[in-house]
Write an enzyme that holds these catalytic residues in place. Sequence first.
Site, short mmCIF file in Angstrom:
data_model
loop_
_atom_site.label_atom_id
_atom_site.label_comp_id
_atom_site.label_asym_id
_atom_site.label_seq_id
_atom_site.Cartn_x
_atom_site.Cartn_y
_atom_site.Cartn_z
N CYS A 1 30.07 15.67 -5.82
CA CYS A 1 29.19 16.70 -6.37
C CYS A 1 27.99 16.12 -7.12
O CYS A 1 26.89 16.64 -7.04
CB CYS A 1 29.97 17.65 -7.24
SG CYS A 1 30.89 16.84 -8.55
N ASP B 1 24.48 25.54 -6.70
CA ASP B 1 25.51 24.52 -6.54
C ASP B 1 25.42 23.94 -5.14
O ASP B 1 25.94 24.51 -4.18
CB ASP B 1 26.89 25.12 -6.78
CG ASP B 1 27.96 24.03 -6.82
OD1 ASP B 1 27.63 22.86 -6.51
OD2 ASP B 1 29.12 24.35 -7.15
N HIS C 1 32.94 18.86 -12.49
CA HIS C 1 31.96 19.22 -11.46
C HIS C 1 30.56 19.03 -12.05
O HIS C 1 30.37 19.02 -13.26
CB HIS C 1 32.19 20.69 -11.08
CG HIS C 1 31.49 21.07 -9.82
ND1 HIS C 1 31.53 20.32 -8.67
CD2 HIS C 1 30.72 22.16 -9.55
CE1 HIS C 1 30.83 20.92 -7.73
NE2 HIS C 1 30.31 22.04 -8.23
#
Lengths: 330, 682
Positions: B432, B492, B476
Amino acid sequence: MPLAALAEPLRTAWRKRFGRWLANRNPRGRRILLNQRRLFIFPSRMGLLFALLLLLILLIGINYQNNLAYAVAFLLASLFVVAVLHTYANLAGLSVEAVRAGAVFPGQRSRFSLRLGQRENRPRYALRLSWAKGESEEVNLGPGEHRLLHFSLPVGERGWFHPGRLLVESRYPLGLLRCWTWLDLDLAAVVYPAPRDSGETALGAAADGSGGSSLPRPGNEDFQGFRDYRPGDSLRHVHWKGLARGQNMQSKQYHAWASRERWLDWEDYPGLPQETRLSQLCHLALQWQRREQPFGLRLPGSTLQPDRGPAHLEAVLTALALYRREAPGE
Amino acid sequence: MKARKRWFPPRASRTGQRPAGRAPGAAIPRNALVWILLSQFALLLPHLPQLPIWVVPVYLCTALWRGMVLRGQWSWPSRPLRLALILAGFAAVWFSFGSLLGLEPTVALLLTAFALKLLELQRRQDAYVLIFLGYFIAVTVFLFNQDLLLVLYMVGCLWLLTSALVALHRPGEDRFNWRSGRLPAIMLLQAVPVMLVLFFVFPRIGPLWSVPLKTQAATTGVSDHMKPGDVASLSQSDAVAFRVQFAGEIPPRGELYWRGLVFSVLEEGAWRSLRYQEIPPREWRLAQKNGAGSALDYQVLMEATQQHWLYALRYPQPLDPGVMAMGDYRLYSPVEVEERFRYRVRSWPELPLDPVLSDWRRETELRLPEQGNPRTRALARELRLGAESDGDFVQRVLDYYRNGPFVYTLQPGVLGDDPIDEFLFQRQRGFCEHYASAFVIMMRAAGVPARVVAGYQGGEINPVNRTVIVHQFDAHAWAEVWLAGQGWVRVDPTAVVSPERVTLGLEEALAEEGSFLAESPLSPLRYRGIDWINSLRLRYDALTYRWQSWVVGFDSEQQLNLLQRLFGEVRARDLALLLLGSAALVLAPAAWWLLRGGRPRRLPEERLYQRLCRRLARRGLERHPGEAPGHFAERVAAERPELAAAVRRATAIYSALVYAPQQPPGERGERLRELRRAIGQL
């Protein structure tokens, strides 16, 4: 200086008052059952240290805002409270019974026997019994158990010797609390007069031929025969030759001394003060007992018929010991 | 030297045979010694994580030494040697921690002293000191860990210590036995009710003075800067980061973006958040809430991180004092979170963040290093040229991700000098932080204000108590871009590459790769597929949550609530009554139980003889007080010859039973039956 002078009577007064209070609360008895009237309980030195530890843990709880430290502090604090009950229960229901105290001469130690017991069905641990004189013993007691305990204590002067209060205490189970009582047991030892030869001659010694100075020599007695040795027979009369030949231990028997009986008489020594006189009589009693001569005792107000043997000697010595002495106690 | 002469510790003599006049409690029964040793090792165990390893051999050696002294093989250490050992202990702690101050060195010193004290454990007094020290050490365990299972274990330690204390007062017990553990267990149980009342009633006040804090604890969770690879390493951990209890419905998983840090500065290949002095004062705190919307109330119970930042959903407002809301919409604790920390938050997920962007903020969120990643910048400019608006540009970049052969993986490999270029155009494998970082750089290169946000995404919903458990592997990183009219919008990029990551979680996202918690094979979280393990784990977690909020996190506010619920108005008198009542409630039955034998128990033969006397009394034959049974029997025989035989017989059996108490039980029972028969004949 005036302060000290003032303090002393105050202290005496206080001690007296405390003694009265204690005597009232914890009266004398032959068999005493420990109950809430007689038992006292207070944190021990270790208990105070423990309280300090609790405070420290609480401070950790406060300063670190740590709830579990709080919890431990509170758990231990209430453990302390619970321990009060358990410490008390370790002594409550016990009985202490005066059994006997041996008669002795001054300067010796008398054996005081007492029975510690319980009829209850739980074990007791670390029961400490101690006398003011420093003798102490720690015992455990099983369920329903009774146990005889012996203490040998130095005695005082002639008469009844009362050993003072007996301290019964226990710190079981945690040692944080001390539960105790001061028992006034109805237990006293007879203390004989100190045997001492004053060198004084008895008044009527020559007159009736029974004085201390004209003792018959050994060998004057009429030999009668043998009999089996009994404890208490004089070792002088043991038939050693026979024993050496492998026979039983036997004593030689002599004719009774009925005709030549002797008297220990208070009136024989008018010149001596009371205690010296008693010492003198005691000395003679022992001497005559050693020679196995029967003798009697005349004291003002009491008379013991002539006889011999350990029981008679004890009766004589006791009569001498208790001459003009009140019953044990006050 | 007295200690040297006594090679054998005086073996506690059998009871009653001890020589009279010995000082009270001179010796330590062997039984107590074993209990002390047991509790020492039991206390060492939970401290191991914060202790240097040399403490363990110290414990083993002192225990061995004390054991050899007990067996008479070795002698006590001499005084100079003991002194040397103590100094060595201090030195060793100093070498291990570099200091004697602070919590860990203090605890290490305490535990060393605890072990060394064993070498002078001769008298009962020493044992007291040792056991009291043990109680203290037990408390220090809780400064490091307050887990429920640990607390249960520590209760066991307290029991061991108390048992040692009890065994110490049982003279004559020369062998170890578990029996002396029974009474302390009962006493501890009796102590619990009063403890509970004290716990909930005792006023909670603030620290009285500052205390040494943990200096050695490692920081956990999201750190204050982010390089590629950081979040991935966090994802290896199955530790709990925090737990959340919502007042109402739990929002869908895809909405659970727990913001912790906002990274606005890219420096030397790493993202970091703005430093305090870099922010103009007017931007420090969050401005007043603008607009209205539906609010979300929840309570976060966070594990210790040794860091300042807290986690919350979008647009949070703290409901507790001691939590600050920062200008970039995140929560901040002025003190490091050193222990589990609970705070309540209200969030407005629909409200726009910064509808108007200040010049300073715009300038900050656009800044990029002069050099580096030229291909990325070129791509961004190219995509922006073709887009109609900033929003459209965002879509185009996401499309670029979606259409490229990007792989979501925990093992992206090491990147070179221009990491983003390499990631975007060569490797195309990343976690991520790679996607978010590349995305923000592209935004900034094209003149759109953007920043990286780090925190956690998702969480596991515990069906037992409806809490959301957020683990470290939920860590994250995502992006926020500022769009005119909308304010900061969450984007995201990972969700585009791997939608499962957001909707299902990391485990599903990595299902093919099989790298989920690859380094912790024993983690119960790896066995979520096995029903009973999973249900056990979730139940325990629910219990932990309750434990945390009711016991560990119990504070003055909760206390006030609880007391007000119980009593309405809180008065000192009520509390005192409560305390006394609870004490009485426990102590009264305990007293009854303890003293129930207070009345002398009658032996069966005595009861039977009493019955005989009652029967005779009914016939007018009263036994005089103090009359001996034999005399009484003869008197009865003289007055009533017809009863003579039975009474004489019963009296004879009774006397035999009373005066010969040492009989085998069978025989005794037989005699008792005979006595009963004889009385029955009357």
